[in-house]
Design an enzyme around this catalytic site. Structure first.
Site, PDB file in Angstrom:
ATOM      1  N   ARG A  54       0.819  -1.150   0.195  1.00  0.00           N
ATOM      2  CA  ARG A  54       0.128   0.291  -0.134  1.00  0.00           C
ATOM      3  C   ARG A  54       1.489   1.509  -0.242  1.00  0.00           C
ATOM      4  NH1 ARG A  54      -2.265  -3.754   4.007  1.00  0.00           N
ATOM      5  NH2 ARG A  54      -3.945  -4.136   3.080  1.00  0.00           N
ATOM      6  N   LYS A  97      -2.177  -2.637   7.952  1.00  0.00           N
ATOM      7  CA  LYS A  97      -2.778  -2.255   8.714  1.00  0.00           C
ATOM      8  C   LYS A  97      -2.580  -3.146  10.368  1.00  0.00           C
ATOM      9  CE  LYS A  97      -5.541  -0.824   5.300  1.00  0.00           C
ATOM     10  NZ  LYS A  97      -7.269  -0.578   4.202  1.00  0.00           N
ATOM     11  N   HIS A 153      -2.429   2.701  -5.918  1.00  0.00           N
ATOM     12  CA  HIS A 153      -3.116   1.016  -5.654  1.00  0.00           C
ATOM     13  C   HIS A 153      -3.656   0.889  -7.048  1.00  0.00           C
ATOM     14  CE1 HIS A 153      -4.968  -0.245  -2.115  1.00  0.00           C
ATOM     15  NE2 HIS A 153      -6.226  -0.521  -2.307  1.00  0.00           N
ATOM     16  N   ARG A 163      -1.400  -1.972  -7.216  1.00  0.00           N
ATOM     17  CA  ARG A 163      -1.650  -3.203  -6.208  1.00  0.00           C
ATOM     18  C   ARG A 163      -2.837  -3.926  -6.800  1.00  0.00           C
ATOM     19  NH1 ARG A 163      -1.632  -4.367  -0.361  1.00  0.00           N
ATOM     20  NH2 ARG A 163      -3.518  -4.337   0.260  1.00  0.00           N
ATOM     21  N   HIS A 178      -4.228  -8.587   3.623  1.00  0.00           N
ATOM     22  CA  HIS A 178      -5.860  -8.442   4.350  1.00  0.00           C
ATOM     23  C   HIS A 178      -5.967  -9.664   4.885  1.00  0.00           C
ATOM     24  CE1 HIS A 178      -6.747  -7.855  -0.479  1.00  0.00           C
ATOM     25  NE2 HIS A 178      -6.399  -6.295   0.146  1.00  0.00           N
ATOM     26  N   TYR A 201     -10.445 -10.021  -6.528  1.00  0.00           N
ATOM     27  CA  TYR A 201      -9.518 -10.499  -8.244  1.00  0.00           C
ATOM     28  C   TYR A 201      -9.646 -10.921  -8.440  1.00  0.00           C
ATOM     29  CZ  TYR A 201      -6.996  -6.937  -5.348  1.00  0.00           C
ATOM     30  OH  TYR A 201      -6.365  -5.507  -5.388  1.00  0.00           O
TER      31      TYR A 201
END
Length: 297
Positions: A148, A172, A242, A245, A268, A277
């Protein structure tokens, strides 16, 4: 309205990225502005009702704000009122009775990985000086690792393990993950490090990616770098970090990578976030089928 306390909470306790914290603060400031007008001033969060939140949603819709953006703003309110509820500032959340608008599913925007690879192989596009090599490293890292924007900005040289060929990323919720580096990316890292060492900067940031003056790189700078080079190979409107990504994940999936492995590489929390995806992969298969099968039409 406890805004400063809430922003401090998501920054320092929840460890949200500066970009996310800024978006939360912007959403809440916009909501408070809507609430406070000459006819009705709200002095405490406990006075806010679900009717006011619905009225705000209507105003946003009338202003042409997309459903996805409205849902993000409501998600901000949910987090904010949950914080107040846990702190005892309110006894019930007014967002509990709010239903958000439905959002049509959108496929992740990607660029053709073949074109991107050719771009990265063209040294003349980037140049041989520090700035050109730094720009190339930005594109290579985003496309080669799927990290990210905030993760890229947080990298230091110490996060790179050249012996093992890996990079340590802080994602994150303060979660670390290890991502492998391909051979070409490692070569770019070495060239960048050599050129960076010879630069005389006005600032001395410890970050891996820095400005031309040696200060910490910032989101707008990375956006401009990505937009500049994607313009060479793509005519689509969206040219953001992004997108690279998304391209990373879609390329892996198209070449047979396991969905769980892609989930771990992207950082994730759940597989459902990665499954988006698969739609791109299915659309690609449909395209190949229409072009190649005699009965396709």
């Amino acid at each position: 309205m406890f805004l400063e306390q809430f922003i401090a909470y998501i920054k320092y306790e929840k460890r949200y990225s500066p970009h996310t914290a800024s978006a939360y603060e912007s959403d809440l400031t916009q909501f408070f502005t809507f609430l406070n007008h000459p006819d009705a001033v709200v002095n405490h969060p406990a006075e806010i009702t679900h009717h006011q939140i619905r009225n705000w949603m209507v105003e946003l819709m009338n202003a042409g704000i997309a459903a996805r953006s409205i849902n993000r703003k409501i998600a901000t309110l949910r987090k904010y009122f949950k914080f107040l509820l846990q702190g005892g500032q309110i006894s019930a959340s007014p967002v509990a009775r709010i239903q958000t608008p439905k959002v049509a599913k959108q496929l992740p925007v990607v660029v053709e990985d073949e074109k991107l690879s050719k771009l990265l192989d063209n040294d003349e596009v980037f140049g041989a000086n520090f700035q050109g090599m730094r720009d190339k490293l930005v594109i290579e890292l985003l496309f080669g690792t799927g990290m990210r924007l905030a993760e890229l900005l947080g990298l230091t040289s110490e996060d790179i393990n050249m012996y093992e060929g890996t990079v340590k990323v802080l994602g994150k919720r303060n979660k670390q993950r290890i991502i492998p580096l391909n051979t070409e990316l490692r070569q770019v890292i070495l060239k960048h490090a050599e050129l960076k060492k010879n630069e005389i900067f006005a600032n001395n940031s410890l970050k891996l990616i820095v400005t031309n003056k040696g200060a910490d790189a910032y989101p707008k700078m990375i956006y401009l770098i990505v937009q500049k080079y994607l313009t060479y190979i793509s005519t689509q409107n969206k040219k953001s970090p992004h997108v690279l990504r998304h391209t990373f994940a879609t390329s892996l999936l198209n070449k047979g990578a396991d969905l769980n492995a892609i989930k771990d590489l992207l950082g994730h929390a759940s597989l459902s976030a990665t499954q988006v995806y698969t739609h791109n992969s299915v659309e690609r298969l449909k395209s190949i089928y229409k072009q190649a099968h005699p009965k396709a039409n």
